[in-house]
Design an enzyme around this catalytic site. Structure first.
Site, mmCIF file in Angstrom:
data_model
loop_
_atom_site.group_PDB
_atom_site.id
_atom_site.type_symbol
_atom_site.label_atom_id
_atom_site.label_comp_id
_atom_site.label_asym_id
_atom_site.label_seq_id
_atom_site.Cartn_x
_atom_site.Cartn_y
_atom_site.Cartn_z
ATOM 1 N N ASN A 7 0.865 -1.226 -0.229
ATOM 2 C CA ASN A 7 -0.078 -0.173 0.003
ATOM 3 C C ASN A 7 0.786 1.211 0.093
ATOM 4 O OD1 ASN A 7 -1.798 2.003 0.633
ATOM 5 N ND2 ASN A 7 -2.582 1.357 2.306
ATOM 6 N N ARG A 91 -2.570 -1.958 -3.661
ATOM 7 C CA ARG A 91 -3.709 -1.212 -3.152
ATOM 8 C C ARG A 91 -3.594 0.091 -4.475
ATOM 9 N NH1 ARG A 91 -5.089 3.738 0.849
ATOM 10 N NH2 ARG A 91 -7.297 3.656 0.342
ATOM 11 N N HIS A 180 -13.308 3.296 -0.266
ATOM 12 C CA HIS A 180 -13.334 2.272 1.007
ATOM 13 C C HIS A 180 -13.879 0.892 0.393
ATOM 14 C CE1 HIS A 180 -13.641 5.392 4.390
ATOM 15 N NE2 HIS A 180 -12.457 5.220 4.185
ATOM 16 N N LEU A 209 -16.645 2.855 9.683
ATOM 17 C CA LEU A 209 -16.632 4.141 10.466
ATOM 18 C C LEU A 209 -15.113 4.235 11.138
ATOM 19 C CD1 LEU A 209 -20.019 3.307 12.137
ATOM 20 C CD2 LEU A 209 -19.779 4.819 10.198
ATOM 21 N N GLY A 210 -14.373 4.749 10.300
ATOM 22 C CA GLY A 210 -12.941 5.178 10.968
ATOM 23 C C GLY A 210 -12.777 6.523 10.806
ATOM 24 N N GLY A 212 -11.780 8.479 8.269
ATOM 25 C CA GLY A 212 -13.012 8.627 7.252
ATOM 26 C C GLY A 212 -14.112 7.533 7.409
ATOM 27 N N ARG A 241 -13.675 15.505 8.038
ATOM 28 C CA ARG A 241 -14.527 15.801 6.814
ATOM 29 C C ARG A 241 -15.899 16.113 6.993
ATOM 30 N NH1 ARG A 241 -12.511 11.039 3.285
ATOM 31 N NH2 ARG A 241 -10.694 10.668 4.851
ATOM 32 N N ASP A 282 -10.569 12.613 16.871
ATOM 33 C CA ASP A 282 -10.339 11.230 17.363
ATOM 34 C C ASP A 282 -11.450 10.878 18.211
ATOM 35 O OD1 ASP A 282 -7.867 8.990 17.942
ATOM 36 O OD2 ASP A 282 -9.613 8.909 19.137
ATOM 37 N N GLY A 332 -16.503 1.688 14.268
ATOM 38 C CA GLY A 332 -17.355 0.578 14.240
ATOM 39 C C GLY A 332 -16.843 -0.584 15.173
ATOM 40 N N GLU A 333 -15.602 -0.923 15.082
ATOM 41 C CA GLU A 333 -15.022 -2.165 15.650
ATOM 42 C C GLU A 333 -14.767 -1.937 17.207
ATOM 43 O OE1 GLU A 333 -11.498 -3.443 13.798
ATOM 44 O OE2 GLU A 333 -12.393 -3.114 11.488
ATOM 45 N N ASN A 334 -14.674 -0.615 17.544
ATOM 46 C CA ASN A 334 -14.168 -0.476 19.108
ATOM 47 C C ASN A 334 -15.112 0.171 19.933
ATOM 48 O OD1 ASN A 334 -11.709 -2.141 18.920
ATOM 49 N ND2 ASN A 334 -11.139 -0.333 17.367
ATOM 50 N N GLU A 385 -8.297 -5.040 4.908
ATOM 51 C CA GLU A 385 -8.322 -4.711 3.595
ATOM 52 C C GLU A 385 -7.045 -5.467 2.783
ATOM 53 O OE1 GLU A 385 -9.584 -0.285 2.927
ATOM 54 O OE2 GLU A 385 -8.833 -0.638 4.919
HETATM 55 P P1 AMP Z 1 -9.359 4.043 11.594
HETATM 56 O O1 AMP Z 1 -9.341 5.451 10.478
HETATM 57 O O2 AMP Z 1 -10.177 2.950 11.016
HETATM 58 O O3 AMP Z 1 -7.922 3.679 12.028
HETATM 59 O O4 AMP Z 1 -10.220 4.569 12.709
HETATM 60 C C1 AMP Z 1 -9.654 5.736 13.696
HETATM 61 C C2 AMP Z 1 -10.856 5.968 14.568
HETATM 62 O O5 AMP Z 1 -11.200 4.896 15.359
HETATM 63 C C3 AMP Z 1 -10.472 7.067 15.564
HETATM 64 O O6 AMP Z 1 -11.573 8.016 15.594
HETATM 65 C C4 AMP Z 1 -10.454 6.354 16.758
HETATM 66 O O7 AMP Z 1 -10.539 7.334 17.775
HETATM 67 C C5 AMP Z 1 -11.382 5.298 16.822
HETATM 68 N N1 AMP Z 1 -11.031 4.099 17.630
HETATM 69 C C6 AMP Z 1 -9.982 3.240 17.757
HETATM 70 N N2 AMP Z 1 -9.978 2.561 18.525
HETATM 71 C C7 AMP Z 1 -10.864 2.951 19.516
HETATM 72 C C8 AMP Z 1 -11.592 2.471 20.768
HETATM 73 N N3 AMP Z 1 -10.900 1.566 21.349
HETATM 74 N N4 AMP Z 1 -12.675 3.287 21.336
HETATM 75 C C9 AMP Z 1 -13.293 4.232 20.621
HETATM 76 N N5 AMP Z 1 -12.832 4.709 19.070
HETATM 77 C C10 AMP Z 1 -11.596 4.222 18.849
#
Ligand code: AMP
Length: 397
Positions: A7, A91, A180, A209-210, A212, A241, A282, A332-334, A385
């Site tokens: 990547n 990628r 994505h 949901l990251g 981006g 954004r 964040d 979304g994951e955390n 990915e």
């Molecule tokens: P990504 O772009 O997929 O790496 O996601 C980044 C986003 O995930 C940021 O807003 C982080 O604050 C959020 N994130 C990662 N780990 C956690 C967690 N344990 N609790 C809440 N948000 C998280």
């Protein structure tokens, strides 16, 4: 079969080596500050022994040669020789309308990547630099391009066309492309398997949901609508954004004395969660500020969740049926509280959160976070990915 996944950004090269017999990662790493005199390589074999090595001046070609030298190094290497690499998966961000699947790289693919430089000025040139460096270092190894736009190339015209003068599309290629795609494709396949549905019958709303963020409506295993647009600025609210807004705001702000560049910068880098909260882009920082009673942080979280809920409602309306909503990406994951707030916003669609399952499903775990009686099932499915790129590459070579 060993697959090397690359990547390549404008100043970085991220990589992973997979053994596809069990999809295990043999090594991963990152070169930062490519193009400067202070390029640094961090290489991590799976068994431990992480190394950080200054590379001095390194363009993409030299950085790639240095990475490959690590892979076969007697101490930290994971390969006896580069000939063990059966294929390299790259990628590539933008292939517009041209590819709906990954492709073996030949001159025609390179021409398409170049042709999309104007639509992806930050990413496509860097992706191509990585491809050229990889071909130069391993001219006899098959190279594969895995396009971020490919999974979204199945959107029907009704969904990708903007209501603008037709010649904007015909002459200037103004349309929804989406982003994505590799993540949405990966979680779609995973969810189909989890739900025990054939890959070409599953109906989903996948939410990446990251920092981006984008949402895809999936019918029969194929993307049929998507929240990002001609650029990754559109759709839901993101870390920095803005997502969807009235386009006339831009003309108004021009009249207010802002330059096009300032507006572009503000909407991409100073808007979203950061812009509304004034705290951070964040989610962890935002939630901490909410806990300490920061009102703007509460407003930002509320708006963030509200805008996602509206997309889910809209996509439910245009899908023939729905097996599940899938949440992925860092948030979304955390993010347990964000997911709980989203489920509360979706109560009107009969969503009932399973609080225990929600709290337990973090840190790379997969699981359903709604109760059996919930009218809509919501699942957390961690994205991967790189593995999707490795799988597509293995299939094509
Ligand atoms: P990504 O772009 O997929 O790496 O996601 C980044 C986003 O995930 C940021 O807003 C982080 O604050 C959020 N994130 C990662 N780990 C956690 C967690 N344990 N609790 C809440 N948000 C998280």
């Amino acid at each position: 079969m060993k697959i090397f996944v690359v990547n390549c950004g404008s100043s970085s090269i991220k990589y992973k080596v997979y053994d596809m017999t069990d999809e295990s990662v043999l090594a991963s790493g990152l070169v930062e500050r490519v193009g400067s005199d202070e390029a640094v390589l961090t290489h991590e074999p799976a068994g431990g022994g992480r190394q950080t090595v200054p590379l001095g001046h390194a363009d993409h070609n030299k950085a790639m040669r240095d990475v490959l030298a690590r892979l076969t190094d007697p101490d930290v290497g994971v390969l006896d020789s580069l000939e063990e690499i059966a294929g390299v998966g790259h990628r590539v961000v933008h292939a517009g309308e041209r590819y709906s699947e990954s492709a073996r790289i030949d001159q025609a693919v390179i021409d398409v990547i170049e042709d999309h430089f104007p639509l992806s000025p930050l990413h496509n040139p860097a992706n191509l630099a990585g491809i050229r460096a990889s071909i130069a270092a391993m001219p006899d190894t098959p190279q594969v391009a895995v396009f971020d736009t490919a999974f979204l190339a199945t959107l029907p015209r009704t969904a990708w066309m903007y209501p603008v003068p037709m010649e904007w599309y015909e002459k200037h290629r103004v349309r929804r492309y989406g982003f994505h795609g590799t993540s949405h494709k990966y979680v779609t396949r995973q969810a189909a398997a989890l739900l025990d549905r054939p890959a070409d019958e599953v109906n989903l709303i996948t939410c990446h949901l990251g920092n981006g963020a984008s949402i895809t409506a999936v019918a029969g295993g194929h993307a049929v609508d998507h929240s990002m647009g001609m650029t990754p600025l559109a759709g839901v609210m993101m870390g920095t954004r803005c997502g969807d807004l009235d386009p006339a705001i831009i003309f108004y702000m021009l009249q207010e004395g802002f330059s096009a560049e300032q507006i572009d910068n503000a909407l991409n880098k100073k808007a979203g969660i950061l812009g509304v909260s004034g705290v951070s882009n964040d989610m962890r920082d935002l939630l901490a500020a909410c806990d300490s009673g920061n009102e703007r942080a509460h407003l930002a979280l509320d708006m963030y969740v509200y805008r996602i809920a509206k997309y889910i409602g809209a996509y439910r309306a245009i899908l023939p049926a729905l097996d599940a909503v899938v949440l992925t990406g860092g948030i979304g994951e955390n993010s347990v509280p964000t997911r709980a707030a989203l489920c509360a916003r979706l109560a009107g669609l009969g969503v009932i959160l399973d609080g225990q399952a929600n709290a337990a499903t973090t840190g790379g775990k997969t699981g359903r976070i709604t109760v059996d009686d919930s009218a809509m099932a919501i699942w957390v499915v961690p994205t991967n990915e790189e593995l999707m790129i490795a799988r597509d590459t293995a299939e094509l070579v």
